[in-house]
Design an enzyme around this catalytic site. Structure first.
Site, PDB file in Angstrom:
ATOM      1  N   LYS A  90       0.858  -1.190   0.000  1.00  0.00           N
ATOM      2  CA  LYS A  90       0.000   0.000   0.000  1.00  0.00           C
ATOM      3  C   LYS A  90       0.888   1.230   0.000  1.00  0.00           C
ATOM      4  O   LYS A  90       1.773   1.377   0.859  1.00  0.00           O
ATOM      5  CB  LYS A  90      -0.876  -0.044   1.252  1.00  0.00           C
ATOM      6  CG  LYS A  90      -2.178   0.685   1.131  1.00  0.00           C
ATOM      7  CD  LYS A  90      -3.016   0.335   2.346  1.00  0.00           C
ATOM      8  CE  LYS A  90      -4.263   1.134   2.418  1.00  0.00           C
ATOM      9  NZ  LYS A  90      -4.730   1.253   3.800  1.00  0.00           N
TER      10      LYS A  90
HETATM   11  C1  E4P Z   1      -8.016   1.690   3.860  1.00  0.00           C
HETATM   12  O1  E4P Z   1      -7.274   1.232   3.026  1.00  0.00           O
HETATM   13  C2  E4P Z   1      -7.805   2.987   4.531  1.00  0.00           C
HETATM   14  O2  E4P Z   1      -6.575   3.041   5.131  1.00  0.00           O
HETATM   15  C3  E4P Z   1      -8.904   3.229   5.515  1.00  0.00           C
HETATM   16  O3  E4P Z   1     -10.145   2.874   4.917  1.00  0.00           O
HETATM   17  C4  E4P Z   1      -8.932   4.622   6.066  1.00  0.00           C
HETATM   18  O4  E4P Z   1     -10.080   4.799   6.836  1.00  0.00           O
HETATM   19  P1  E4P Z   1     -10.272   6.046   7.811  1.00  0.00           P
HETATM   20  O5  E4P Z   1     -10.413   7.275   7.004  1.00  0.00           O
HETATM   21  O6  E4P Z   1     -11.532   5.729   8.568  1.00  0.00           O
HETATM   22  O7  E4P Z   1      -9.057   6.110   8.685  1.00  0.00           O
END
Ligand code: E4P
Length: 230
Positions: A90
């Site tokens: 990621k």
């Molecule tokens: C997923 O890949 C993201 O890191 C995540 O959905 C972020 O979510 P948040 O905005 O609730 O922290």
């Protein structure tokens, strides 16, 4: 392409529980989620391995690089990809991240390009070879923008083109609706044609439940008791 649920967590108990329901297709983690479970730096790779072992080889597990230069991100990405064949690296949507994505994609390592907020960012991620693109819904809403409209724009823009020459092994890009804050976000993401919704465990539970399902079950059980006693 089929719509799928990923779990947005680093919590092993949540992953085990959701995996046991039979409908989990992947896991996404991020530094905040890892810190929330008390994760330690020297246990990070082992933790990602534990997640991969729970979900099995067919479920992609996103592990994030927090490096800021392309060389460091590529090095991180190679190390993360070596943990298990289903690890997806990621990487945030930024210049260094795009360059690293191209290098990793050229090596056959799948990337989930995260922190994506606009169509141009998504197109750049696609051209750089990202296998997954994660537009954030909730965080866009947090700044009084329309996160779902932005997700819709990204889904339609990427769907207009064929990026298979850019991706690892010519695979289709999948759009992950991320930063999901409600079951309605999931509904809307599916209606828009997002490929995946990555959701926290609490929201996954809400997606399963409905008060009318509970009430219906209660009355069926009561009536079945009558049948048994008749
Ligand atoms: C997923 O890949 C993201 O890191 C995540 O959905 C972020 O979510 P948040 O905005 O609730 O922290």
């Amino acid at each position: 392409m089929n719509v799928k649920f990923f779990l947005d967590t680093a919590d092993l108990a949540e992953i085990e529980e959701a995996a046991s329901w039979g409908a989990l297709a992947g896991v996404t983690t991020n530094p905040t989620l890892y810190s929330r479970i008390g994760g330690k730096l020297d246990d990070f790779h082992a933790h990602i391995k534990r997640i991969c072992d729970i979900v099995g080889p067919d479920c992609p597990v996103s592990a994030e690089s927090v490096a800021m230069t392309r060389d460091e991100i590529v090095r991180d990405g190679r190390e993360l990809a070596a943990i298990a064949p289903n690890v997806v690296v990621k990487i945030p949507t930024m210049v260094e991240g795009l360059a690293a994505t191209r290098a990793l994609a050229d090596e056959g390592i799948p990337v989930n390009m995260t922190l994506c907020f606009t169509v141009p960012q998504a197109i750049l991620a696609a051209r750089a070879g990202a296998r997954y693109i994660s537009p954030f819904v909730g965080r866009f809403d947090d700044i009084s923008e329309d996160g779902l409209a932005q997700l819709d724009d990204v889904v339609r823009a990427i769907g207009n083109y064929d990026f298979s020459e850019d991706t690892v092994n010519g695979e289709q890009i999948e759009i992950i609706a991320a930063s999901i804050r409600s079951a309605n976000h999931v509904t809307q993401a599916a209606l828009m044609g997002a490929d995946i919704a990555t959701v926290p465990f609490g929201i996954l539970k809400k997606c399963v439940q409905h008060p009318l399902t509970d009430r219906g079950l209660e009355s069926f059980l009561k009536d079945w008791e009558k049948v048994q006693n008749a």
